[in-house]
Design a protein around this motif. Structure first.
Motif, PDB file in Angstrom:
ATOM      1  N   SER A  60      66.040 -37.131  17.441  1.00  0.00           N
ATOM      2  CA  SER A  60      64.965 -36.496  18.199  1.00  0.00           C
ATOM      3  C   SER A  60      63.932 -37.500  18.663  1.00  0.00           C
ATOM      4  CB  SER A  60      64.277 -35.430  17.347  1.00  0.00           C
ATOM      5  OG  SER A  60      65.164 -34.383  17.066  1.00  0.00           O
ATOM      6  N   THR A  61      63.524 -37.340  19.912  1.00  0.00           N
ATOM      7  CA  THR A  61      62.454 -38.178  20.441  1.00  0.00           C
ATOM      8  C   THR A  61      61.220 -37.339  20.734  1.00  0.00           C
ATOM      9  OG1 THR A  61      63.313 -37.900  22.677  1.00  0.00           O
ATOM     10  CG2 THR A  61      64.020 -39.861  21.465  1.00  0.00           C
ATOM     11  N   ASP A  62      61.405 -36.025  20.873  1.00  0.00           N
ATOM     12  CA  ASP A  62      60.293 -35.099  21.091  1.00  0.00           C
ATOM     13  C   ASP A  62      60.242 -34.117  19.927  1.00  0.00           C
ATOM     14  OD1 ASP A  62      59.550 -36.269  23.430  1.00  0.00           O
ATOM     15  OD2 ASP A  62      60.516 -34.806  24.731  1.00  0.00           O
ATOM     16  N   PHE A  63      59.023 -33.707  19.589  1.00  0.00           N
ATOM     17  CA  PHE A  63      58.832 -32.837  18.446  1.00  0.00           C
ATOM     18  C   PHE A  63      57.885 -31.687  18.781  1.00  0.00           C
ATOM     19  CE2 PHE A  63      60.126 -36.866  16.815  1.00  0.00           C
ATOM     20  CZ  PHE A  63      60.939 -36.564  15.737  1.00  0.00           C
ATOM     21  N   GLN A  64      58.170 -30.533  18.181  1.00  0.00           N
ATOM     22  CA  GLN A  64      57.268 -29.391  18.260  1.00  0.00           C
ATOM     23  C   GLN A  64      56.306 -29.540  17.080  1.00  0.00           C
ATOM     24  OE1 GLN A  64      59.007 -25.598  17.257  1.00  0.00           O
ATOM     25  NE2 GLN A  64      57.470 -24.492  18.418  1.00  0.00           N
ATOM     26  N   VAL A  65      55.010 -29.459  17.349  1.00  0.00           N
ATOM     27  CA  VAL A  65      53.997 -29.641  16.314  1.00  0.00           C
ATOM     28  C   VAL A  65      53.396 -28.273  15.998  1.00  0.00           C
ATOM     29  CG1 VAL A  65      51.882 -30.845  15.667  1.00  0.00           C
ATOM     30  CG2 VAL A  65      53.487 -31.932  17.260  1.00  0.00           C
ATOM     31  N   THR A  66      53.521 -27.857  14.714  1.00  0.00           N
ATOM     32  CA  THR A  66      53.047 -26.538  14.297  1.00  0.00           C
ATOM     33  C   THR A  66      52.046 -26.677  13.160  1.00  0.00           C
ATOM     34  OG1 THR A  66      55.204 -25.610  14.868  1.00  0.00           O
ATOM     35  CG2 THR A  66      53.775 -24.258  13.499  1.00  0.00           C
ATOM     36  N   LEU A  67      50.880 -26.062  13.325  1.00  0.00           N
ATOM     37  CA  LEU A  67      49.878 -26.001  12.260  1.00  0.00           C
ATOM     38  C   LEU A  67      50.341 -24.925  11.295  1.00  0.00           C
ATOM     39  CD1 LEU A  67      47.080 -26.799  11.109  1.00  0.00           C
ATOM     40  CD2 LEU A  67      46.105 -24.993  12.529  1.00  0.00           C
ATOM     41  N   ALA A  99      45.071 -18.112  12.775  1.00  0.00           N
ATOM     42  CA  ALA A  99      46.335 -17.382  12.929  1.00  0.00           C
ATOM     43  C   ALA A  99      47.529 -18.246  12.525  1.00  0.00           C
ATOM     44  CB  ALA A  99      46.476 -16.912  14.363  1.00  0.00           C
ATOM     45  N   THR A 100      47.343 -19.174  11.589  1.00  0.00           N
ATOM     46  CA  THR A 100      48.449 -20.056  11.194  1.00  0.00           C
ATOM     47  C   THR A 100      49.579 -19.234  10.599  1.00  0.00           C
ATOM     48  OG1 THR A 100      47.405 -20.459   9.072  1.00  0.00           O
ATOM     49  CG2 THR A 100      47.033 -22.096  10.782  1.00  0.00           C
ATOM     50  N   PRO A 101      50.827 -19.645  10.771  1.00  0.00           N
ATOM     51  CA  PRO A 101      51.291 -20.836  11.471  1.00  0.00           C
ATOM     52  C   PRO A 101      51.245 -20.640  12.989  1.00  0.00           C
ATOM     53  CG  PRO A 101      53.163 -19.643  10.613  1.00  0.00           C
ATOM     54  CD  PRO A 101      51.932 -18.918  10.141  1.00  0.00           C
ATOM     55  N   LYS A 102      50.786 -21.662  13.689  1.00  0.00           N
ATOM     56  CA  LYS A 102      50.667 -21.633  15.149  1.00  0.00           C
ATOM     57  C   LYS A 102      51.101 -22.971  15.733  1.00  0.00           C
ATOM     58  CE  LYS A 102      48.834 -18.004  17.187  1.00  0.00           C
ATOM     59  NZ  LYS A 102      49.569 -17.181  18.074  1.00  0.00           N
ATOM     60  N   GLU A 103      51.739 -22.905  16.884  1.00  0.00           N
ATOM     61  CA  GLU A 103      52.193 -24.102  17.591  1.00  0.00           C
ATOM     62  C   GLU A 103      51.002 -24.803  18.239  1.00  0.00           C
ATOM     63  OE1 GLU A 103      54.269 -24.157  21.674  1.00  0.00           O
ATOM     64  OE2 GLU A 103      55.885 -24.082  20.188  1.00  0.00           O
ATOM     65  N   LEU A 104      50.869 -26.102  17.975  1.00  0.00           N
ATOM     66  CA  LEU A 104      49.818 -26.899  18.613  1.00  0.00           C
ATOM     67  C   LEU A 104      50.337 -27.557  19.883  1.00  0.00           C
ATOM     68  CD1 LEU A 104      48.203 -28.673  15.525  1.00  0.00           C
ATOM     69  CD2 LEU A 104      47.319 -26.743  16.809  1.00  0.00           C
ATOM     70  N   LYS A 105      51.548 -28.068  19.825  1.00  0.00           N
ATOM     71  CA  LYS A 105      52.185 -28.716  20.982  1.00  0.00           C
ATOM     72  C   LYS A 105      53.641 -28.285  21.003  1.00  0.00           C
ATOM     73  CE  LYS A 105      49.473 -32.092  22.836  1.00  0.00           C
ATOM     74  NZ  LYS A 105      49.389 -32.629  24.133  1.00  0.00           N
ATOM     75  N   ALA A 106      54.091 -27.808  22.152  1.00  0.00           N
ATOM     76  CA  ALA A 106      55.484 -27.387  22.291  1.00  0.00           C
ATOM     77  C   ALA A 106      56.418 -28.584  22.265  1.00  0.00           C
ATOM     78  CB  ALA A 106      55.668 -26.595  23.578  1.00  0.00           C
ATOM     79  N   LYS A 126      47.732 -28.615   7.182  1.00  0.00           N
ATOM     80  CA  LYS A 126      49.135 -28.995   7.035  1.00  0.00           C
ATOM     81  C   LYS A 126      49.854 -28.731   8.352  1.00  0.00           C
ATOM     82  CE  LYS A 126      49.356 -28.212   2.116  1.00  0.00           C
ATOM     83  NZ  LYS A 126      49.885 -27.402   1.038  1.00  0.00           N
ATOM     84  N   VAL A 127      50.753 -29.668   8.706  1.00  0.00           N
ATOM     85  CA  VAL A 127      51.483 -29.610   9.966  1.00  0.00           C
ATOM     86  C   VAL A 127      52.957 -29.849   9.707  1.00  0.00           C
ATOM     87  CG1 VAL A 127      51.799 -30.803  12.170  1.00  0.00           C
ATOM     88  CG2 VAL A 127      49.521 -30.403  11.329  1.00  0.00           C
ATOM     89  N   THR A 128      53.805 -29.157  10.467  1.00  0.00           N
ATOM     90  CA  THR A 128      55.236 -29.467  10.444  1.00  0.00           C
ATOM     91  C   THR A 128      55.652 -29.974  11.807  1.00  0.00           C
ATOM     92  OG1 THR A 128      55.871 -27.205  11.009  1.00  0.00           O
ATOM     93  CG2 THR A 128      55.798 -27.750   8.671  1.00  0.00           C
ATOM     94  N   LEU A 129      56.591 -30.908  11.798  1.00  0.00           N
ATOM     95  CA  LEU A 129      57.153 -31.448  13.018  1.00  0.00           C
ATOM     96  C   LEU A 129      58.613 -31.010  13.068  1.00  0.00           C
ATOM     97  CD1 LEU A 129      55.764 -35.087  12.894  1.00  0.00           C
ATOM     98  CD2 LEU A 129      54.752 -33.100  13.973  1.00  0.00           C
ATOM     99  N   LYS A 130      59.014 -30.438  14.199  1.00  0.00           N
ATOM    100  CA  LYS A 130      60.394 -29.978  14.358  1.00  0.00           C
ATOM    101  C   LYS A 130      60.993 -30.733  15.540  1.00  0.00           C
ATOM    102  CE  LYS A 130      63.095 -25.900  15.476  1.00  0.00           C
ATOM    103  NZ  LYS A 130      63.016 -24.523  15.934  1.00  0.00           N
ATOM    104  N   GLY A 131      62.054 -31.480  15.279  1.00  0.00           N
ATOM    105  CA  GLY A 131      62.717 -32.233  16.333  1.00  0.00           C
ATOM    106  C   GLY A 131      63.329 -31.312  17.368  1.00  0.00           C
TER     107      GLY A 131
END
Length: 132
Positions: A60-67, A99-106, A126-131
């Motif tokens: 993965s080179t791009d990631f979805q960033v979720t709070l 309203a967590t969990p919420k997407e910060l960047k698609a 806390k944040v999760t990154l999804k490839g």
């Protein structure tokens, strides 16, 4: 539409915040009378399906960033960071954090996604990154 117009449209869309993208999606669904749905992936084979997630995450080179979490005693700091990252107003950022969990960047490049994660974690969230 010319190539230049298309490039300008892509540039303009790239500047939208997550909230603005969601509003645009709703307006287009309404205008065109359609409903946007996520594509459904079909696994090729069970053996390949088990190995695919590990390979996809490594490539993965791009990631979805979720709070994923914003403790009550840290919300003010997290809201400030969310505003900086997304460009949202105070009320919108506060609503997103509550309203967590919420997407910060698609979709964000790896370096930007890791930078966002560091900033949110430094503020106490806390944040999760999804490839992608």
């Amino acid at each position: 539409m010319s190539k230049k117009s298309t490039d300008e449209l892509v540039d303009a869309l790239s500047q939208l915040t997550v909230l603005e993208m969601a509003q645009l999606k709703s307006l287009l669904e309404e205008k065109w009378g359609v409903k946007a749905a996520a594509p459904v992936a079909v696994a090729a084979a069970p053996a390949a399906g088990a190995a695919a997630p590990a390979a996809a995450a490594a490539e993965s080179t791009d990631f979805q960033v979720t709070l994923t979490d914003a403790p009550a005693d840290k919300k003010i700091g997290i809201i400030k960071v969310v505003r900086e990252i997304t460009g949202l107003g105070l009320k919108e950022a506060k609503d997103l954090v509550e309203a967590t969990p919420k997407e910060l960047k698609a979709s964000a490049p790896k370096a930007e996604a890791e930078d966002i994660k560091k900033k949110i974690e430094a503020a106490g969230g806390k944040v999760t990154l999804k490839g992608l």
